[in-house]
Design an enzyme around this catalytic site. Structure first.
Site, PDB file in Angstrom:
ATOM      1  N   ILE A 123      -5.190   4.181  -1.207  1.00 58.07           N
ATOM      2  CA  ILE A 123      -5.199   4.377   0.247  1.00 58.07           C
ATOM      3  C   ILE A 123      -5.962   5.643   0.631  1.00 58.07           C
ATOM      4  O   ILE A 123      -6.615   5.688   1.675  1.00 58.07           O
ATOM      5  CB  ILE A 123      -3.758   4.384   0.827  1.00 58.07           C
ATOM      6  CG1 ILE A 123      -3.812   4.125   2.329  1.00 58.07           C
ATOM      7  CG2 ILE A 123      -3.013   5.675   0.538  1.00 58.07           C
ATOM      8  CD1 ILE A 123      -4.386   2.793   2.722  1.00 58.07           C
ATOM      9  N   LYS A 156       3.095   6.038   4.730  1.00 55.33           N
ATOM     10  CA  LYS A 156       4.295   5.215   4.860  1.00 55.33           C
ATOM     11  C   LYS A 156       4.635   4.616   3.504  1.00 55.33           C
ATOM     12  O   LYS A 156       3.731   4.432   2.692  1.00 55.33           O
ATOM     13  CB  LYS A 156       4.127   4.118   5.913  1.00 55.33           C
ATOM     14  CG  LYS A 156       2.902   3.254   5.808  1.00 55.33           C
ATOM     15  CD  LYS A 156       2.643   2.328   4.684  1.00 55.33           C
ATOM     16  CE  LYS A 156       3.659   1.419   4.116  1.00 55.33           C
ATOM     17  NZ  LYS A 156       3.039   0.482   3.101  1.00 55.33           N
ATOM     18  N   ASP A 193       7.084  -2.828   0.774  1.00 56.68           N
ATOM     19  CA  ASP A 193       5.981  -1.871   0.952  1.00 56.68           C
ATOM     20  C   ASP A 193       5.028  -2.371   2.041  1.00 56.68           C
ATOM     21  O   ASP A 193       4.741  -1.629   2.987  1.00 56.68           O
ATOM     22  CB  ASP A 193       5.260  -1.597  -0.373  1.00 56.68           C
ATOM     23  CG  ASP A 193       4.096  -0.646  -0.167  1.00 56.68           C
ATOM     24  OD1 ASP A 193       4.329   0.573  -0.103  1.00 56.68           O
ATOM     25  OD2 ASP A 193       2.946  -1.132  -0.012  1.00 56.68           O
ATOM     26  N   SER A 252      -4.781  15.890  -7.531  1.00 54.51           N
ATOM     27  CA  SER A 252      -4.608  14.597  -8.209  1.00 54.51           C
ATOM     28  C   SER A 252      -4.575  14.858  -9.699  1.00 54.51           C
ATOM     29  O   SER A 252      -5.320  15.704 -10.192  1.00 54.51           O
ATOM     30  CB  SER A 252      -5.754  13.655  -7.844  1.00 54.51           C
ATOM     31  OG  SER A 252      -5.759  12.543  -8.718  1.00 54.51           O
ATOM     32  N   ARG A 253      -3.742  14.090 -10.388  1.00 53.94           N
ATOM     33  CA  ARG A 253      -3.642  14.301 -11.831  1.00 53.94           C
ATOM     34  C   ARG A 253      -4.870  13.791 -12.554  1.00 53.94           C
ATOM     35  O   ARG A 253      -5.251  14.306 -13.590  1.00 53.94           O
ATOM     36  CB  ARG A 253      -2.384  13.600 -12.367  1.00 53.94           C
ATOM     37  CG  ARG A 253      -1.100  14.148 -11.763  1.00 53.94           C
ATOM     38  CD  ARG A 253       0.060  13.238 -12.038  1.00 53.94           C
ATOM     39  NE  ARG A 253      -0.239  11.861 -11.634  1.00 53.94           N
ATOM     40  CZ  ARG A 253       0.581  10.828 -11.820  1.00 53.94           C
ATOM     41  NH1 ARG A 253       1.730  11.022 -12.403  1.00 53.94           N
ATOM     42  NH2 ARG A 253       0.239   9.627 -11.423  1.00 53.94           N
TER      43      ARG A 253
HETATM   44  P1  NAP Z   1      -1.992   4.302  -5.658  1.00 57.01           P
HETATM   45  O1  NAP Z   1      -3.321   3.652  -5.625  1.00 57.01           O
HETATM   46  O2  NAP Z   1      -1.086   4.042  -6.800  1.00 57.01           O
HETATM   47  O3  NAP Z   1      -2.236   5.863  -5.463  1.00 57.01           O
HETATM   48  C1  NAP Z   1      -1.204   6.804  -5.478  1.00 57.01           C
HETATM   49  C2  NAP Z   1      -1.732   8.187  -5.835  1.00 57.01           C
HETATM   50  O4  NAP Z   1      -0.622   9.052  -6.072  1.00 57.01           O
HETATM   51  C3  NAP Z   1      -2.605   8.273  -7.078  1.00 57.01           C
HETATM   52  O5  NAP Z   1      -3.601   9.239  -6.898  1.00 57.01           O
HETATM   53  C4  NAP Z   1      -1.630   8.749  -8.144  1.00 57.01           C
HETATM   54  O6  NAP Z   1      -2.050   9.347  -9.325  1.00 57.01           O
HETATM   55  C5  NAP Z   1      -0.694   9.627  -7.388  1.00 57.01           C
HETATM   56  N1  NAP Z   1       0.602   9.512  -8.079  1.00 57.01           N
HETATM   57  C6  NAP Z   1       1.158   8.392  -8.594  1.00 57.01           C
HETATM   58  N2  NAP Z   1       2.336   8.690  -9.175  1.00 57.01           N
HETATM   59  C7  NAP Z   1       2.499  10.012  -9.007  1.00 57.01           C
HETATM   60  C8  NAP Z   1       3.504  10.902  -9.415  1.00 57.01           C
HETATM   61  N3  NAP Z   1       4.563  10.483 -10.115  1.00 57.01           N
HETATM   62  N4  NAP Z   1       3.374  12.212  -9.115  1.00 57.01           N
HETATM   63  C9  NAP Z   1       2.303  12.646  -8.427  1.00 57.01           C
HETATM   64  N5  NAP Z   1       1.286  11.831  -8.026  1.00 57.01           N
HETATM   65  C10 NAP Z   1       1.404  10.533  -8.316  1.00 57.01           C
HETATM   66  O7  NAP Z   1      -1.132   3.900  -4.363  1.00 57.01           O
HETATM   67  P2  NAP Z   1      -1.660   3.621  -2.889  1.00 57.01           P
HETATM   68  O8  NAP Z   1      -1.892   2.171  -2.690  1.00 57.01           O
HETATM   69  O9  NAP Z   1      -2.749   4.552  -2.539  1.00 57.01           O
HETATM   70  O10 NAP Z   1      -0.313   3.934  -2.082  1.00 57.01           O
HETATM   71  C11 NAP Z   1       0.132   5.252  -1.859  1.00 57.01           C
HETATM   72  C12 NAP Z   1       0.981   5.235  -0.612  1.00 57.01           C
HETATM   73  O11 NAP Z   1       0.150   4.773   0.473  1.00 57.01           O
HETATM   74  C13 NAP Z   1       2.175   4.253  -0.684  1.00 57.01           C
HETATM   75  O12 NAP Z   1       3.304   4.798  -0.072  1.00 57.01           O
HETATM   76  C14 NAP Z   1       1.693   3.035   0.074  1.00 57.01           C
HETATM   77  O13 NAP Z   1       2.769   2.343   0.707  1.00 57.01           O
HETATM   78  C15 NAP Z   1       0.783   3.673   1.120  1.00 57.01           C
HETATM   79  N6  NAP Z   1      -0.206   2.730   1.623  1.00 57.01           N
HETATM   80  C16 NAP Z   1      -0.939   1.954   0.774  1.00 57.01           C
HETATM   81  C17 NAP Z   1      -1.823   1.003   1.295  1.00 57.01           C
HETATM   82  C18 NAP Z   1      -2.684   0.134   0.417  1.00 57.01           C
HETATM   83  O14 NAP Z   1      -3.305  -0.812   0.933  1.00 57.01           O
HETATM   84  N7  NAP Z   1      -2.804   0.375  -0.869  1.00 57.01           N
HETATM   85  C19 NAP Z   1      -1.936   0.843   2.671  1.00 57.01           C
HETATM   86  C20 NAP Z   1      -1.215   1.681   3.508  1.00 57.01           C
HETATM   87  C21 NAP Z   1      -0.347   2.612   2.972  1.00 57.01           C
HETATM   88  P3  NAP Z   1      -3.057  10.506  -9.731  1.00 57.01           P
HETATM   89  O15 NAP Z   1      -2.365  11.812  -9.499  1.00 57.01           O
HETATM   90  O16 NAP Z   1      -3.212  10.140 -11.137  1.00 57.01           O
HETATM   91  O17 NAP Z   1      -4.330  10.363  -8.945  1.00 57.01           O
END
Ligand code: NAP
Length: 314
Positions: free
Chosen positions: A20, A96, A174, A42-43
């Site tokens: 996102i 969110k 989600d 970011s990690r």
């Molecule tokens: P994602 O692709 O898995 O990205 C999450 C990020 O957070 C990555 O950069 C990740 O790792 C970091 N992360 C993961 N676990 C972690 C931890 N334990 N400690 C610290 N950092 C951590 O997920 P995403 O789809 O972007 O979703 C993230 C949020 O945005 C969610 O709440 C989701 O509901 C919301 N969202 C997503 C979408 C969508 O379409 N995907 C749409 C709207 C809202 P690194 O640190 O390795 O980079």
């Protein structure tokens, strides 16, 4: 009037450079006056030319001129990150859902008030083009029933996102919580859950599907079907039967039809709306934290019958 565009841009850090952050936050920040990306935590990922830190703690220590953070991490780790950022005097934008529990939000809101900083719990779907027109229409008409169909293919939209299946990851809620964020914005009366059935894959800690029944004090039937197993056409639709025809929000709230006649055919501008609102909140010294959609999800976990379904493999 929001005059943030004329001021020095707020120095913003992105925390969690995942799907996102890349798909929506970075383009929206680039398109919205009032912010500049000053750092990333970011990690595993980095942005060319932008200072990088492995954790938010390292960022708060090493980039003291950062004024705001956008937490784009999974909900299970966001509370601690938000608390650390507010304690360091930063404005905080939460993706969110705003957290893994409802109870963690009040202390964060209190910390924001105490430090005079902004806490913005975003609901991106509320910035979809049809939402405010639908709210205005429904303020003037009696609602007879509501049907929500929110069905998407988890393998397409959340590939390899293990956190979504862990406790606090919400599973199908989600995306489903986006529908609830719209519902709670457009209806004139508060809604509450009356029954739910949640389908949990035998090998997962979060539901893959949910059938929900809500109502309001007028007894309006409100039904929602969420499913992560949808292939082919995807559905993000809300159909509202009123005393003056049927109002349909489709494409996640981007489009609005009244009895088949198009009223709104919007483009994807949810995240520019989010950043404009964030700029306005910061300028006014205000916060915006609405836990209601998350409360409805928590109620589904409280009241819902649980059904075990076939294991899910990514
Ligand atoms: P994602 O692709 O898995 O990205 C999450 C990020 O957070 C990555 O950069 C990740 O790792 C970091 N992360 C993961 N676990 C972690 C931890 N334990 N400690 C610290 N950092 C951590 O997920 P995403 O789809 O972007 O979703 C993230 C949020 O945005 C969610 O709440 C989701 O509901 C919301 N969202 C997503 C979408 C969508 O379409 N995907 C749409 C709207 C809202 P690194 O640190 O390795 O980079």
């Amino acid at each position: 009037m929001d005059t943030s565009a004329e001021k020095t841009p707020v120095r913003l850090a992105i925390v969690g450079l995942g799907k996102i952050a890349r798909d929506q936050h970075l383009p929206a920040i680039a398109a919205t006056p009032g912010f500049t990306v000053a750092a990333v935590a970011s990690r595993n990922a980095a942005l060319d030319g932008v200072p990088h830190f492995p954790t938010i703690e390292a960022l708060l220590e090493g980039a003291p001129d950062v004024e705001a953070v956008a937490l784009c991490t999974p909900p299970q780790v966001r509370r601690a990150q938000a608390a650390a950022a507010l304690a360091a005097g930063k404005h905080v934008l939460l993706e969110k859902p705003p957290g893994a529990t409802v109870g963690e939000l009040a202390p964060l809101a209190a910390a924001a008030t105490a430090s005079g900083r902004t806490l913005f719990a975003t609901w991106h779907s509320r910035f979809a083009a049809a939402v405010e027109p639908a709210r205005a229409f429904l303020a003037e008409h009696a609602v007879r029933s509501v049907t929500i169909t929110w069905k998407e293919d988890v393998r397409v939209w959340h590939p390899g996102q293990g956190w979504i299946w862990e406790p606090g990851g919400l599973g199908v809620f989600d995306p489903g919580i986006n529908a609830l964020s719209i519902l709670t914005r457009i209806l004139p009366r508060p809604v509450f859950l009356t029954a739910a059935e949640l389908s949990f894959p035998a090998n997962r800690q979060a539901p893959i599907a949910a059938d929900l029944n809500f109502t309001d004090e007028a007894g309006t039937p409100i039904r929602a079907e969420f499913d992560f197993r949808q292939t082919g056409p995807q559905s993000w639709d809300i159909r509202v039967v009123t005393d003056d025809g049927v109002l349909t929000l489709s494409h996640g709230g981007a489009r609005l039809d009244h009895d088949g006649r198009s009223l709104v055919d919007g483009t994807d501008a949810e995240y520019t709306g989010i950043y404009r609102h964030f700029a306005g909140l910061i300028a006014r010294g205000a916060s915006d934290v609405d836990a209601l959609p998350l409360s409805l999800v928590a109620d589904a976990f409280l009241l819902g019958r649980r059904r075990s379904v076939e294991p899910f493999e990514d």
